[in-house]
Every structure is written in C-alpha cells, then in structure tokens.
Design an enzyme around this catalytic site. Sequence first.
Site, mmCIF file in Angstrom:
data_model
loop_
_atom_site.group_PDB
_atom_site.id
_atom_site.type_symbol
_atom_site.label_atom_id
_atom_site.label_comp_id
_atom_site.label_asym_id
_atom_site.label_seq_id
_atom_site.Cartn_x
_atom_site.Cartn_y
_atom_site.Cartn_z
ATOM 1 C CE LYS A 78 6.146 4.536 1.742
ATOM 2 N NZ LYS A 78 7.116 3.736 0.967
ATOM 3 C CB SER A 153 6.447 0.536 2.708
ATOM 4 O OG SER A 153 7.372 1.265 1.923
ATOM 5 C CB SER A 177 8.271 0.312 -0.930
ATOM 6 O OG SER A 177 8.833 -0.522 0.059
#
Length: 487
Positions: A78, A153, A177
């Site tokens: 990520k 996210s 997320s």
Amino acid sequence: MAEPHDLTALEQAAAVARGELSSLDLVEHHLRRVDALGDTVGAFVTVTAKLAREAARAADAAPADRRGPLHGVPTAIKDLTLTAGVRTTFGSAAFADFVPPVDADVTRFIRAAGLISLGKTTTSELGCSLYSETLVAPPARNPWALAYTAGGSSGGAAAAVAAGLVPVAQGSDGGGSLRIPASLCGLVGYKPSRGVVSGGPLGFGAFGLPTSGPIGRTVADVAALLDVLAQPVPGEPYLPPPPPPGGYLGAARVADPGRLRVGRFTTPMLADEPVHPDCVAAVDRAAALLTAAGHQVVEVPAPLGPQVWPLFEIVWYVLALAPVPPERETALLPLTRFLRSRAAGIDAGTLTATLGEIQAQVRLGARRTAGCDLLLCPTLAAAQAPVGWFTQGRTPEEDFDRQRRFSPYCAVFNVTGEPSVSLPVGVTAEGLPVGVLLTGRYGDDARLIATAGQLEHSSGGWDQHPAIWRSVGSANVNGSGVGRSPR
C-alpha cells in the site's frame, strides 16, 4: 488449463516449489496484467517492474530450505506503507516525489518471506477517506463494476487482487480501510488484533487504531500473509497475543473453531442510518451458515450507538494531522484540509478527555455483548457506491458525513482493538459482492480465522472472479497451463 493468476497465492507458491513455474514467470505474467488493467481499475500509484524482476530472480535462486508458504509469489504494498528507495506518496500530491529512506517493518517481512512486490497500491490521501480518489493516480475502481468505487483507504490493494493483478496484498486498516474495500470487491479483508502486526519503525501508533493486514481471495491466502506480517519486533507499544500452534495458516486450514456463541446485530453504531436489505440479507445468510455449522447465533444489542459519534469525530480529525510541509498544505485535497482545520481547534485536554470517554463507552459496549465469542454484523450500511458519490457536488463536511453513514460499523473495532474480518458472503440482485463483518475477542485471531475458514467451506468457496478477469488474453508462461482447471 488454469492461467497463473487463476491460482490462489498458496497454489502459485506450490507451483514454484514443484518447478512448474518460476517466480520470474509469475512476475512477468502479473506485470502483463498490471500493464493491461492497472490503470483501468486504478490499482497502482507506482509500478516497480525492474525491482520486481530482480527480486524474482533472487527468489528463484534461494535454497529450498529457506522458502516459506508464499515464496516467489507476486504481491503489492500500500502507498501509505514506507518502502525504502521506492516512491511513496501517501496518496497525496503533497508527497508526489517522496522516496523514503527506510522500510516499514511489514515491508521488510514481506521481502524476507520471498514475496515479490510489483509496486505501491492506490490509497486515499493520508488514509483519510474510505474511497481512493486522489490527484496522484486514477481512482480505485471495483473490478466487478467499474463505475463503482473499490473503497479505501486500501482501495488499490482490493482492486489489484480482485482483478487478478496480484493474488494477495498488504494493506492497512485504521477505521475499516481493509474491510470496506474487501466488502465492495468480494474479497477477504482482515484487521488483526492490536499488536499482532508491528506498526514500526516510525510513527506514534495513532492511538492504536491502525494496523497493517492482508487482503486476498481466500481465507488461507489471507492467513498465510498474516503469518508473514505477524513478526515480533522489540519496542512495539502493544503486547501481541501469542500466535497459534501451526500459525494462522494452520488455523485456516483446520477451520474448526469449536462450538461458538455468536452475537448478531444489524443496528448501525456510528450513524442513525437505514441499512440496505442486501446487507441485512448477507448477515442472515452468514447466520444461517453458522447455525448449520453448530454454532449458537443470538440477537444482541449493538455494542455502541450513534451517540458516541461526536467522540469518534474528534479522534478522526486529529488523525488527519500527519506532518505536511507548510508550503505543501495547498496541495492537499479539500477533505483533508477540512479535517486538519477541525483538528487545529482541538487542544490536548479535549483530546485526552475524549480518548478516556471513548474507552469508558467501549467498556460499556463490551458488557452488552459479554458471553459472545464472536460478533456478526454488516460490513457496510449500503452494498456499493459509485466513484465520485462522496465528493461530487458535496462540501467536505457533507463528504465526511456520507462516509460515516456508509460505514457505521467497522471503525468501532479499530477502537476496541479486536480482530475483525469482512467476508464476501452476500450478493446484490445485480451480482455485486456484499460483505459481512465477523469480529472476535481481543487476541483471539486464531479462532476468528478458523471460523472464517469454516464459513468459506460451507459457502462453497469465495474465490469468484469478475468479467474483467478474462479480459486479458491467454499468456500461459510454459504453454501447458498449471495447477487445476479455471473456475
């Protein structure tokens, strides 16, 4: 015969171990898919093809006795996660050219386990929203229906896995997320108990809310990556629970948690919001499967209610205060600037009192569900949301409120620190995925993973693929196919 990306992460590693494929074969195959589909689904901010090929060659040269269950498998990291020498933007134009000098602990663990990162996946700016639509990459789109968001996210991680660009990926979860994108994209998204995965070497821990975790197509793949991430590190602020015998992968494979008492509720916790019937239906199906497996499913009150939102709101504002050079503040998105402006008016005394009151509310909530081994509820209040639904024609304040109403469940379990997983149990009338949230007692990750594995088996398997999966032409690296027939 199956294409390499049809195989699960564990099956890909097994094919490497048997000599049917090399790690370089897998990397080249998945890089072709990234090149073809990466921008379409908005999966990556940065692709590190050269580094991936070098790492794959090193993985292929590693002795057999140093290879773990995921050795040689492509993955992704990520864009909120520090990666030394690789552009890491935190989803923000304010950091568009930032290259960290150090790795996050989880980045080191992924590399040491022989997994090969293909690059950095799309995230929301500074992790501040539950959608991934920024100025540094295309929006993360749901591979099942490109008009819809992949969430955030960890939206890029979910898009990459659901589109077959990598079989499993690292993400992080500070308020849902990992679990939100997993629900939207038909995946398994796992938030470990607080302390299971290191948040180091930098950062203050953000009150213990965020943690790295895995996202994948199967419970076993997710458990195998959790074993990679869950390494003890000296100096961590939260004492990790001991890992189970045989690791989390062992728990997933056994898939026998014993007979459990499961508390079911559908009332939203952070908003007074109607819950979509598809989300309730998914919970009903999960409850039926759990009952058929011999568990006792009972109705319980929601641990917390919308009256706690003003407390949570203060914490989310403060979490947006990541260090940003003053001259780059204007490069931030309107939502991020709004959150930071609200945080600027919160003094230390107010924050300390708020954290104390939240903990008092968590204690009361725990008493309401005492006696339950697991909690079952929807992951989201609505099954899907279009790209731009939170932002277009909205003020930042309206955007933030829409997010709260869309996801009124997940964040509570970041505050409690309990392990929580979104499982793709349901489906809409249009054929889009719907997740349910299963949450365990703090530190009881093994039982939660075993239950998830049991549900996966009783559901007939969750490794389903969207139409875009087959949109890239056949490219079997050895011309003979591998492993098993395609689904």
